[in-house]
Motif scaffolding. Sequence first.
Motif, PDB file in Angstrom:
ATOM      1  N   VAL A 251      -5.413 -70.942 -70.432  1.00 58.33           N
ATOM      2  CA  VAL A 251      -4.384 -71.953 -70.723  1.00 58.33           C
ATOM      3  C   VAL A 251      -4.165 -72.859 -69.515  1.00 58.33           C
ATOM      4  O   VAL A 251      -4.016 -74.081 -69.654  1.00 58.33           O
ATOM      5  CB  VAL A 251      -3.070 -71.276 -71.154  1.00 58.33           C
ATOM      6  N   LYS A 252      -4.163 -72.266 -68.317  1.00 61.37           N
ATOM      7  CA  LYS A 252      -3.979 -73.064 -67.102  1.00 61.37           C
ATOM      8  C   LYS A 252      -5.106 -74.085 -66.920  1.00 61.37           C
ATOM      9  O   LYS A 252      -4.901 -75.131 -66.305  1.00 61.37           O
ATOM     10  CB  LYS A 252      -3.912 -72.141 -65.879  1.00 61.37           C
ATOM     11  N   ARG A 253      -6.269 -73.774 -67.438  1.00 59.09           N
ATOM     12  CA  ARG A 253      -7.387 -74.710 -67.327  1.00 59.09           C
ATOM     13  C   ARG A 253      -7.371 -75.734 -68.462  1.00 59.09           C
ATOM     14  O   ARG A 253      -7.766 -76.882 -68.283  1.00 59.09           O
ATOM     15  CB  ARG A 253      -8.707 -73.940 -67.324  1.00 59.09           C
ATOM     16  N   LEU A 254      -6.927 -75.298 -69.636  1.00 60.13           N
ATOM     17  CA  LEU A 254      -6.934 -76.179 -70.796  1.00 60.13           C
ATOM     18  C   LEU A 254      -5.950 -77.337 -70.643  1.00 60.13           C
ATOM     19  O   LEU A 254      -6.310 -78.503 -70.861  1.00 60.13           O
ATOM     20  CB  LEU A 254      -6.583 -75.388 -72.059  1.00 60.13           C
ATOM     21  N   ILE A 255      -4.721 -77.035 -70.282  1.00 59.02           N
ATOM     22  CA  ILE A 255      -3.677 -78.055 -70.310  1.00 59.02           C
ATOM     23  C   ILE A 255      -3.947 -79.205 -69.340  1.00 59.02           C
ATOM     24  O   ILE A 255      -3.852 -80.383 -69.729  1.00 59.02           O
ATOM     25  CB  ILE A 255      -2.294 -77.405 -70.084  1.00 59.02           C
ATOM     26  N   PRO A 256      -4.327 -78.957 -68.081  1.00 56.26           N
ATOM     27  CA  PRO A 256      -4.660 -80.096 -67.203  1.00 56.26           C
ATOM     28  C   PRO A 256      -5.838 -80.919 -67.726  1.00 56.26           C
ATOM     29  O   PRO A 256      -5.869 -82.143 -67.557  1.00 56.26           O
ATOM     30  CB  PRO A 256      -5.010 -79.424 -65.870  1.00 56.26           C
ATOM     31  N   THR A 257      -6.789 -80.251 -68.385  1.00 55.68           N
ATOM     32  CA  THR A 257      -7.943 -80.975 -68.929  1.00 55.68           C
ATOM     33  C   THR A 257      -7.523 -81.858 -70.095  1.00 55.68           C
ATOM     34  O   THR A 257      -8.009 -82.991 -70.236  1.00 55.68           O
ATOM     35  CB  THR A 257      -9.042 -79.999 -69.371  1.00 55.68           C
ATOM     36  N   PHE A 258      -6.614 -81.373 -70.935  1.00 57.50           N
ATOM     37  CA  PHE A 258      -6.092 -82.209 -72.019  1.00 57.50           C
ATOM     38  C   PHE A 258      -5.493 -83.497 -71.454  1.00 57.50           C
ATOM     39  O   PHE A 258      -5.672 -84.584 -72.012  1.00 57.50           O
ATOM     40  CB  PHE A 258      -5.001 -81.464 -72.801  1.00 57.50           C
ATOM     41  N   LYS A 259      -4.767 -83.378 -70.356  1.00 56.77           N
ATOM     42  CA  LYS A 259      -4.114 -84.542 -69.763  1.00 56.77           C
ATOM     43  C   LYS A 259      -5.141 -85.517 -69.176  1.00 56.77           C
ATOM     44  O   LYS A 259      -4.972 -86.735 -69.252  1.00 56.77           O
ATOM     45  CB  LYS A 259      -3.111 -84.091 -68.694  1.00 56.77           C
ATOM     46  N   LYS A 260      -6.213 -84.968 -68.617  1.00 56.48           N
ATOM     47  CA  LYS A 260      -7.297 -85.833 -68.129  1.00 56.48           C
ATOM     48  C   LYS A 260      -7.960 -86.559 -69.298  1.00 56.48           C
ATOM     49  O   LYS A 260      -8.295 -87.739 -69.195  1.00 56.48           O
ATOM     50  CB  LYS A 260      -8.329 -85.002 -67.367  1.00 56.48           C
ATOM     51  N   HIS A 261      -8.131 -85.850 -70.403  1.00 65.00           N
ATOM     52  CA  HIS A 261      -8.717 -86.460 -71.584  1.00 65.00           C
ATOM     53  C   HIS A 261      -7.878 -87.636 -72.072  1.00 65.00           C
ATOM     54  O   HIS A 261      -8.432 -88.653 -72.500  1.00 65.00           O
ATOM     55  CB  HIS A 261      -8.841 -85.434 -72.706  1.00 65.00           C
ATOM     56  N   GLN A 262      -6.561 -87.480 -72.027  1.00 70.15           N
ATOM     57  CA  GLN A 262      -5.692 -88.564 -72.481  1.00 70.15           C
ATOM     58  C   GLN A 262      -5.993 -89.853 -71.715  1.00 70.15           C
ATOM     59  O   GLN A 262      -6.081 -90.938 -72.313  1.00 70.15           O
ATOM     60  CB  GLN A 262      -4.221 -88.183 -72.309  1.00 70.15           C
ATOM     61  N   GLU A 263      -6.156 -89.753 -70.412  1.00 68.62           N
ATOM     62  CA  GLU A 263      -6.470 -90.939 -69.606  1.00 68.62           C
ATOM     63  C   GLU A 263      -7.853 -91.479 -69.960  1.00 68.62           C
ATOM     64  O   GLU A 263      -8.037 -92.701 -70.096  1.00 68.62           O
ATOM     65  CB  GLU A 263      -6.404 -90.589 -68.116  1.00 68.62           C
ATOM     66  N   GLN A 264      -8.830 -90.588 -70.116  1.00 70.91           N
ATOM     67  CA  GLN A 264     -10.180 -91.029 -70.439  1.00 70.91           C
ATOM     68  C   GLN A 264     -10.244 -91.709 -71.808  1.00 70.91           C
ATOM     69  O   GLN A 264     -10.943 -92.714 -71.980  1.00 70.91           O
ATOM     70  CB  GLN A 264     -11.137 -89.833 -70.404  1.00 70.91           C
ATOM     71  N   VAL A 265      -9.509 -91.159 -72.765  1.00 76.46           N
ATOM     72  CA  VAL A 265      -9.479 -91.744 -74.108  1.00 76.46           C
ATOM     73  C   VAL A 265      -8.977 -93.180 -74.057  1.00 76.46           C
ATOM     74  O   VAL A 265      -9.497 -94.061 -74.757  1.00 76.46           O
ATOM     75  CB  VAL A 265      -8.602 -90.888 -75.047  1.00 76.46           C
ATOM     76  N   GLY A 266      -7.992 -93.437 -73.207  1.00 75.59           N
ATOM     77  CA  GLY A 266      -7.456 -94.786 -73.084  1.00 75.59           C
ATOM     78  C   GLY A 266      -8.521 -95.793 -72.665  1.00 75.59           C
ATOM     79  O   GLY A 266      -8.585 -96.912 -73.203  1.00 75.59           O
ATOM     80  N   PHE A 267      -9.382 -95.419 -71.738  1.00 75.30           N
ATOM     81  CA  PHE A 267     -10.436 -96.330 -71.276  1.00 75.30           C
ATOM     82  C   PHE A 267     -11.520 -96.526 -72.341  1.00 75.30           C
ATOM     83  O   PHE A 267     -12.052 -97.633 -72.499  1.00 75.30           O
ATOM     84  CB  PHE A 267     -11.049 -95.804 -69.978  1.00 75.30           C
ATOM     85  N   ILE A 268     -11.825 -95.478 -73.080  1.00 71.71           N
ATOM     86  CA  ILE A 268     -12.812 -95.619 -74.154  1.00 71.71           C
ATOM     87  C   ILE A 268     -12.271 -96.512 -75.258  1.00 71.71           C
ATOM     88  O   ILE A 268     -12.984 -97.360 -75.814  1.00 71.71           O
ATOM     89  CB  ILE A 268     -13.207 -94.235 -74.708  1.00 71.71           C
ATOM     90  N   ARG A 269     -10.982 -96.356 -75.568  1.00 73.93           N
ATOM     91  CA  ARG A 269     -10.372 -97.200 -76.591  1.00 73.93           C
ATOM     92  C   ARG A 269     -10.460 -98.675 -76.211  1.00 73.93           C
ATOM     93  O   ARG A 269     -10.676 -99.534 -77.073  1.00 73.93           O
ATOM     94  CB  ARG A 269      -8.911 -96.819 -76.809  1.00 73.93           C
ATOM     95  N   GLN A 270     -10.308 -98.990 -74.945  1.00 73.75           N
ATOM     96  CA  GLN A 270     -10.438-100.382 -74.501  1.00 73.75           C
ATOM     97  C   GLN A 270     -11.834-100.917 -74.801  1.00 73.75           C
ATOM     98  O   GLN A 270     -11.994-102.052 -75.257  1.00 73.75           O
ATOM     99  CB  GLN A 270     -10.146-100.494 -73.005  1.00 73.75           C
ATOM    100  N   ALA A 271     -12.852-100.096 -74.541  1.00 71.49           N
ATOM    101  CA  ALA A 271     -14.236-100.520 -74.801  1.00 71.49           C
ATOM    102  C   ALA A 271     -14.460-100.751 -76.292  1.00 71.49           C
ATOM    103  O   ALA A 271     -15.221-101.653 -76.679  1.00 71.49           O
ATOM    104  CB  ALA A 271     -15.212 -99.475 -74.276  1.00 71.49           C
ATOM    105  N   VAL A 272     -13.811 -99.959 -77.126  1.00 66.77           N
ATOM    106  CA  VAL A 272     -13.940-100.123 -78.576  1.00 66.77           C
ATOM    107  C   VAL A 272     -13.204-101.373 -79.031  1.00 66.77           C
ATOM    108  O   VAL A 272     -13.754-102.225 -79.749  1.00 66.77           O
ATOM    109  CB  VAL A 272     -13.390 -98.880 -79.316  1.00 66.77           C
ATOM    110  N   GLU A 273     -11.961-101.503 -78.624  1.00 62.23           N
ATOM    111  CA  GLU A 273     -11.123-102.593 -79.110  1.00 62.23           C
ATOM    112  C   GLU A 273     -11.549-103.960 -78.576  1.00 62.23           C
ATOM    113  O   GLU A 273     -11.327-104.981 -79.236  1.00 62.23           O
ATOM    114  CB  GLU A 273      -9.661-102.305 -78.741  1.00 62.23           C
TER     115      GLU A 273
END
Length: 330
Positions: free
Chosen positions: A219-241
Amino acid sequence: MKIFRLILFILHLGILFLLLGTLLNAYIPPKIFPWFNLLSLGFPILMISYIILTIFWVFSWKKRAFIFMFIGLAFINPVKRWVNYSSPKNGDSDIKIVSFNTRAGGGGVSEIGIYLKSQNADVIFLQEDSGISYKFEGYQKTNPSGGFAILTKHKIISQKSIDPQDESVRVPGLQADIEINGRVYRFIDVYLHPFRFDKDMVRLNGNTDANEQKIKDVVKRLIPTFKKHQEQVGFIRQAVENSPYPVILAGDFNSVPNSYEYYHLSEGLEDAFLTAGKGSATSFHDYKFPIRIDYAFSSKSLKAISYEVDRSIHVSDHYPIIVRFSKERK
């Protein structure tokens, strides 16, 4: 017997609320509340338990069975993201893609090369490429960056890494605008931050204290990674939009269906597996548990006419996915 049924009823309600929690990933990001994203990992087990209990109420001739069946309709699409049986699709195959996390070629560079060449795909998305050079006659390769590579036998108009320009955020993708039969498409190769588990970290044994510590460590490894994913998703969405062209987005998302990552990366796009997939979408096979983390999405002007998880090759902990698209006719 009444007490037993009451316990099952309470358990059923609890499972229902947990399942509803997975739907909230469409609205609540991990940085605000990461636990809903954690629930998405257990969706198959929760859903199977929900179905078994619903069947129990049906055979018990309880009216509540119909209520649970009706509410269960809300999970039809979430279930289809894991297991789907779509009808055959008509249309010409205009674009064939292969997406494959090669695990840095550790299972056999030569075998991977032979396999990829045999597919004769228009575009190949590679993750964990590590700069390995798969050279096929008639193909050109984008400049690999951060473990990505896109190979194509068509004209590359432009290419660039989706670079957050922030050392704390890992490069989440590579984009290439490619001309195919007179039309330009944007292809985005995605590889979200990995969790970097090994089997011993998730394998439970008879030692209760050790198992409890393993769960806490996971769990300690999962939660920080989820938060990193949130930031990465934002940049990918920009490339799509920001794309002036139809988009095909594929790769290793390191995220399961019904997760925050799934909902937001698929926004405005079509999940090729939902459209054309049959059977199980499980693409990561190392843990002997149904895990789908490899995807292919496309703009709505493209229609997936076939989707295959190729389980014939075992040189990586991922299976490659193969998708054929038909473009919208005018």
